[in-house]
Design a protein around this motif. Structure first.
Motif, PDB file in Angstrom:
ATOM      1  N   THR A 114       0.840  -1.202   0.000  1.00 52.55           N
ATOM      2  CA  THR A 114       0.000   0.000   0.000  1.00 52.55           C
ATOM      3  C   THR A 114       0.877   1.256   0.000  1.00 52.55           C
ATOM      4  O   THR A 114       0.612   2.214  -0.728  1.00 52.55           O
ATOM      5  CB  THR A 114      -0.945  -0.005   1.215  1.00 52.55           C
ATOM      6  OG1 THR A 114      -1.797  -1.150   1.122  1.00 52.55           O
ATOM      7  CG2 THR A 114      -1.803   1.249   1.266  1.00 52.55           C
ATOM      8  N   ALA A 115       1.946   1.231   0.810  1.00 54.07           N
ATOM      9  CA  ALA A 115       2.875   2.365   0.838  1.00 54.07           C
ATOM     10  C   ALA A 115       3.558   2.525  -0.524  1.00 54.07           C
ATOM     11  O   ALA A 115       3.691   3.634  -1.041  1.00 54.07           O
ATOM     12  CB  ALA A 115       3.919   2.169   1.938  1.00 54.07           C
TER      13      ALA A 115
ATOM     14  N   ALA B 139       2.442   1.697  -3.423  1.00 55.71           N
ATOM     15  CA  ALA B 139       1.485   2.135  -4.442  1.00 55.71           C
ATOM     16  C   ALA B 139       1.135   3.623  -4.338  1.00 55.71           C
ATOM     17  O   ALA B 139       0.412   4.143  -5.179  1.00 55.71           O
ATOM     18  CB  ALA B 139       0.218   1.287  -4.370  1.00 55.71           C
ATOM     19  N   ARG B 140       1.663   4.306  -3.319  1.00 57.93           N
ATOM     20  CA  ARG B 140       1.446   5.754  -3.200  1.00 57.93           C
ATOM     21  C   ARG B 140       2.512   6.541  -3.965  1.00 57.93           C
ATOM     22  O   ARG B 140       2.702   7.732  -3.744  1.00 57.93           O
ATOM     23  CB  ARG B 140       1.444   6.173  -1.723  1.00 57.93           C
ATOM     24  CG  ARG B 140       0.228   5.682  -0.961  1.00 57.93           C
ATOM     25  CD  ARG B 140       0.237   6.206   0.464  1.00 57.93           C
ATOM     26  NE  ARG B 140       0.110   7.658   0.499  1.00 57.93           N
ATOM     27  CZ  ARG B 140      -1.040   8.319   0.655  1.00 57.93           C
ATOM     28  NH1 ARG B 140      -2.172   7.655   0.766  1.00 57.93           N
ATOM     29  NH2 ARG B 140      -1.050   9.626   0.699  1.00 57.93           N
ATOM     30  N   THR B 141       3.161   5.885  -4.872  1.00 57.68           N
ATOM     31  CA  THR B 141       4.233   6.520  -5.643  1.00 57.68           C
ATOM     32  C   THR B 141       3.654   7.532  -6.640  1.00 57.68           C
ATOM     33  O   THR B 141       2.476   7.447  -6.993  1.00 57.68           O
ATOM     34  CB  THR B 141       5.026   5.423  -6.390  1.00 57.68           C
ATOM     35  OG1 THR B 141       6.291   5.922  -6.775  1.00 57.68           O
ATOM     36  CG2 THR B 141       4.287   4.929  -7.597  1.00 57.68           C
TER      37      THR B 141
ATOM     38  N   ASP C 126       2.344   8.989  -9.857  1.00 58.05           N
ATOM     39  CA  ASP C 126       1.689   8.266 -10.950  1.00 58.05           C
ATOM     40  C   ASP C 126       0.923   9.266 -11.801  1.00 58.05           C
ATOM     41  O   ASP C 126      -0.273   9.474 -11.616  1.00 58.05           O
ATOM     42  CB  ASP C 126       0.758   7.200 -10.349  1.00 58.05           C
ATOM     43  CG  ASP C 126      -0.115   6.507 -11.375  1.00 58.05           C
ATOM     44  OD1 ASP C 126       0.204   6.585 -12.577  1.00 58.05           O
ATOM     45  OD2 ASP C 126      -1.114   5.890 -10.976  1.00 58.05           O
TER      46      ASP C 126
ATOM     47  N   LYS D 270      -2.774   8.975 -12.970  1.00 58.38           N
ATOM     48  CA  LYS D 270      -3.451   7.953 -12.157  1.00 58.38           C
ATOM     49  C   LYS D 270      -3.733   6.682 -12.960  1.00 58.38           C
ATOM     50  O   LYS D 270      -4.809   6.096 -12.882  1.00 58.38           O
ATOM     51  CB  LYS D 270      -4.749   8.507 -11.562  1.00 58.38           C
ATOM     52  CG  LYS D 270      -4.546   9.725 -10.692  1.00 58.38           C
ATOM     53  CD  LYS D 270      -5.862  10.130 -10.042  1.00 58.38           C
ATOM     54  CE  LYS D 270      -5.860  11.589  -9.721  1.00 58.38           C
ATOM     55  NZ  LYS D 270      -6.572  12.446 -10.615  1.00 58.38           N
TER      56      LYS D 270
ATOM     57  N   GLU E 141      -1.880   3.839 -12.719  1.00 60.92           N
ATOM     58  CA  GLU E 141      -1.409   2.631 -12.028  1.00 60.92           C
ATOM     59  C   GLU E 141      -0.717   1.691 -13.031  1.00 60.92           C
ATOM     60  O   GLU E 141      -1.142   0.541 -13.216  1.00 60.92           O
ATOM     61  CB  GLU E 141      -2.551   1.925 -11.303  1.00 60.92           C
ATOM     62  CG  GLU E 141      -3.180   2.772 -10.219  1.00 60.92           C
ATOM     63  CD  GLU E 141      -4.399   2.136  -9.579  1.00 60.92           C
ATOM     64  OE1 GLU E 141      -4.624   0.914  -9.747  1.00 60.92           O
ATOM     65  OE2 GLU E 141      -5.136   2.869  -8.902  1.00 60.92           O
TER      66      GLU E 141
ATOM     67  N   SER F   2       9.956   2.788  -3.480  1.00 59.62           N
ATOM     68  CA  SER F   2       9.005   3.008  -2.386  1.00 59.62           C
ATOM     69  C   SER F   2       8.794   1.736  -1.566  1.00 59.62           C
ATOM     70  O   SER F   2       8.713   1.790  -0.334  1.00 59.62           O
ATOM     71  CB  SER F   2       7.660   3.511  -2.933  1.00 59.62           C
ATOM     72  OG  SER F   2       7.805   4.807  -3.465  1.00 59.62           O
TER      73      SER F   2
END
Length: 195
Positions: A38-39, A41-43, A45, A48, A50, A124
């Motif tokens: 989850t951390a 995936a906060r990169t 982007d 949006k 993904e 990340s």
């Protein structure tokens, strides 16, 4: 005025990857790993989109991957010493997350930006694991780019491995390594000055 976070800055200034061969048991459990993912995936982007995904490889999956790497490496005529090292890296690992660069069709977001975002996910994830107290290492190698290996892992056309992030408990403290000379690699740009 900015609100500093000295602990986070100190972590970033002192962070150090742990060699994959030194990572042992225990490893993050499913819930802990989901927090790390989850951390990651906060990169950043752009758009949006993904343009990345994760493949979690546990001990059983890594043994199968090592077997596949061995077969493929022999077929490719890989140097036996190098292949033995690769087999050791994956055959003895306990938990690895393959970060897959999965670009999406977009008229606005170039493919390179999507690939860079996948690389940012690797870093990340690495930093999230280290911040949580785990050892972590980001590797790639020829197996990340071999179509037979990536096909076996279930990658679709156009996808690639941005990195294999090894996770586990540290068995030894790694020595510090030389770091870049910031003055040597930094240009303070002034318009009109000679290049």
């Amino acid at each position: 005025m900015p609100a500093p976070n000295p602990a986070a800055l100190d972590f970033l200034l002192t962070r150090r990857s742990r060699p994959a061969k030194t990572l042992g048991l225990p490893v993050p459990d499913r819930d802990e790993l989901c927090t790390l993912l989850t951390a990651a995936a906060r990169t950043p982007d752009h758009g949006k989109l993904e343009p990345w995904r994760f493949i979690v490889l546990d001990r059983r999956a890594l043994e199968a991957l090592a077997e596949r790497i061995g077969e493929r490496g022999e077929a490719l005529g890989t140097d036996p010493e190098k292949l033995a090292k690769d087999l050791d890296t994956y055959g003895k690992a306990n938990l690895v997350v393959a970060v897959v660069a999965a670009p999406k069709a977009s008229e606005k977001i170039p493919a390179i930006e999507q690939t860079l975002s996948a690389g940012a996910v690797c870093l990340s994830l690495l930093n999230a694991a280290l911040a949580a107290g785990w050892g972590a290492n980001w590797l790639s190698g020829w197996m990340a780019y071999d179509e037979e290996i990536t096909g076996w892992l279930g990658l679709a056309g156009g996808e690639s491995i941005a990195g294999f992030v090894h996770l586990g408990s540290e068995s030894s403290e790694p020595p510090e390594r030389p770091r870049p000379d910031i003055d040597a690699i930094t240009t303070w740009f002034v318009p009109g000055s000679p290049a």
